[in-house]
Write a protein that holds these residues in place. Structure first.
Motif, PDB file in Angstrom:
ATOM      1  N   LEU A 207       0.822  -1.211   0.000  1.00 43.57           N
ATOM      2  CA  LEU A 207       0.000   0.000   0.000  1.00 43.57           C
ATOM      3  C   LEU A 207       0.856   1.261   0.000  1.00 43.57           C
ATOM      4  N   ARG A 208       1.959   1.225   0.713  1.00 44.24           N
ATOM      5  CA  ARG A 208       2.826   2.409   0.845  1.00 44.24           C
ATOM      6  C   ARG A 208       3.876   2.491  -0.261  1.00 44.24           C
ATOM      7  N   GLU A 209       3.910   1.460  -1.115  1.00 42.93           N
ATOM      8  CA  GLU A 209       4.877   1.402  -2.220  1.00 42.93           C
ATOM      9  C   GLU A 209       6.311   1.510  -1.692  1.00 42.93           C
ATOM     10  N   LYS A 210       6.593   0.760  -0.646  1.00 42.18           N
ATOM     11  CA  LYS A 210       7.912   0.738  -0.032  1.00 42.18           C
ATOM     12  C   LYS A 210       8.563  -0.630  -0.260  1.00 42.18           C
ATOM     13  N   GLY A 235      -5.673  -7.572  -6.314  1.00 38.59           N
ATOM     14  CA  GLY A 235      -7.095  -7.688  -6.590  1.00 38.59           C
ATOM     15  C   GLY A 235      -7.868  -6.436  -6.189  1.00 38.59           C
ATOM     16  N   GLU A 236      -7.324  -5.663  -5.264  1.00 35.01           N
ATOM     17  CA  GLU A 236      -7.963  -4.408  -4.842  1.00 35.01           C
ATOM     18  C   GLU A 236      -7.482  -3.221  -5.682  1.00 35.01           C
ATOM     19  N   GLY A 237      -6.679  -3.525  -6.711  1.00 32.94           N
ATOM     20  CA  GLY A 237      -6.219  -2.457  -7.589  1.00 32.94           C
ATOM     21  C   GLY A 237      -5.024  -1.690  -7.063  1.00 32.94           C
ATOM     22  N   LYS A 238      -4.350  -2.220  -6.064  1.00 31.21           N
ATOM     23  CA  LYS A 238      -3.183  -1.556  -5.475  1.00 31.21           C
ATOM     24  C   LYS A 238      -1.947  -1.846  -6.299  1.00 31.21           C
TER      25      LYS A 238
END
Length: 238
Positions: A207-210, A235-238
């Motif tokens: 989520l944080r793209e880390k 699946g949630e588009g993240k």
């Protein structure tokens, strides 16, 4: 959603031919690539003040559910004293360039893409395409020039994009089905000790793209602890 690809990938996807026999060797020759790069730069420097080398170009097409962005870098753009513009595409080869009677179409198509993008964005009614073939050993050069109207290039590029869009439509529909199948997944096994912490940490990292570094002993279930939150986030588009 934006699909991005290079001009070279676009034309090679549509126009490249050949067979399925992969026994002719592996990847590109590093020495040849370096030699080609040196020859590119030498030719570019020899073209005079009206020549701009390595010009970045891009164009986007908008569709109802996604957009396609095509981008690349023209080897050179030459503007004459009379204002005429030429797109220069340089290709280093080992062939005898005196025996090249016409450009390889996938090479010409790459230059035509740059020609369309530049002409349409600069409001030019016509533009020249110059294919420059240079022998990597002898440095002998053969140039072939053709002139194209913006109307001609627009019709050609529209057809090219429509061909590619067929693949993107297929990919887009598959992506929607894939994401729908992943949405709302639950962990498929009872959690082992420490496994829930790994799952939560990986999910937050996505989520944080880390980036995350995980150290855990054998038997914790590290593989599933990473795959599950990654698939769930996808699946949630993240």
């Amino acid at each position: 959603m934006e699909f991005r690809l290079s001009v070279r990938d676009l034309v090679e996807f549509i126009f490249r031919g050949g067979d399925l026999d992969n026994r002719k060797g592996g990847g590109p020759d590093v020495e040849a690539m370096q030699q080609g790069g040196r020859l590119h730069r030498k030719l570019q420097r020899s073209m005079g003040s009206g020549y701009r080398a390595e010009v970045g170009l891009a164009v986007s097409r908008e569709y109802p559910e996604y957009s396609i962005r095509v981008e690349g870098r023209a080897d050179g753009i030459l503007t004459d004293e009379d204002g005429a513009v030429t797109i220069d595409e340089i290709k280093g080869v080992y062939r005898d360039v005196t025996k090249i009677t016409e450009p390889v179409y996938v090479h010409l198509a790459q230059a035509m893409c740059y020609g369309y993008i530049y002409a349409s964005q600069q409001g030019l009614q016509s533009i020249r395409i110059q294919m420059t073939y240079a022998n990597l050993d002898t440095e002998q050069v053969r140039r072939m020039v053709s002139e194209h109207t913006l109307k001609e290039l627009t019709k050609w590029f529209d057809g090219l994009m429509e061909e590619y869009r067929r693949w993107v439509d297929f990919s887009w529909e598959w992506r929607k089905k894939r994401n729908a199948s992943m949405n709302g997944l639950e962990f498929p096994f009872p959690y082992r000790r420490g496994q829930r912490d790994i799952v939560a940490s990986v999910y937050r990292t996505v989520l944080r793209e880390k980036q995350i570094f995980i150290q855990a002993p054998t038997g914790v279930g590290k593989t599933m602890s990473v795959l599950f939150p990654a698939v769930r986030a996808c699946g949630e588009g993240k």
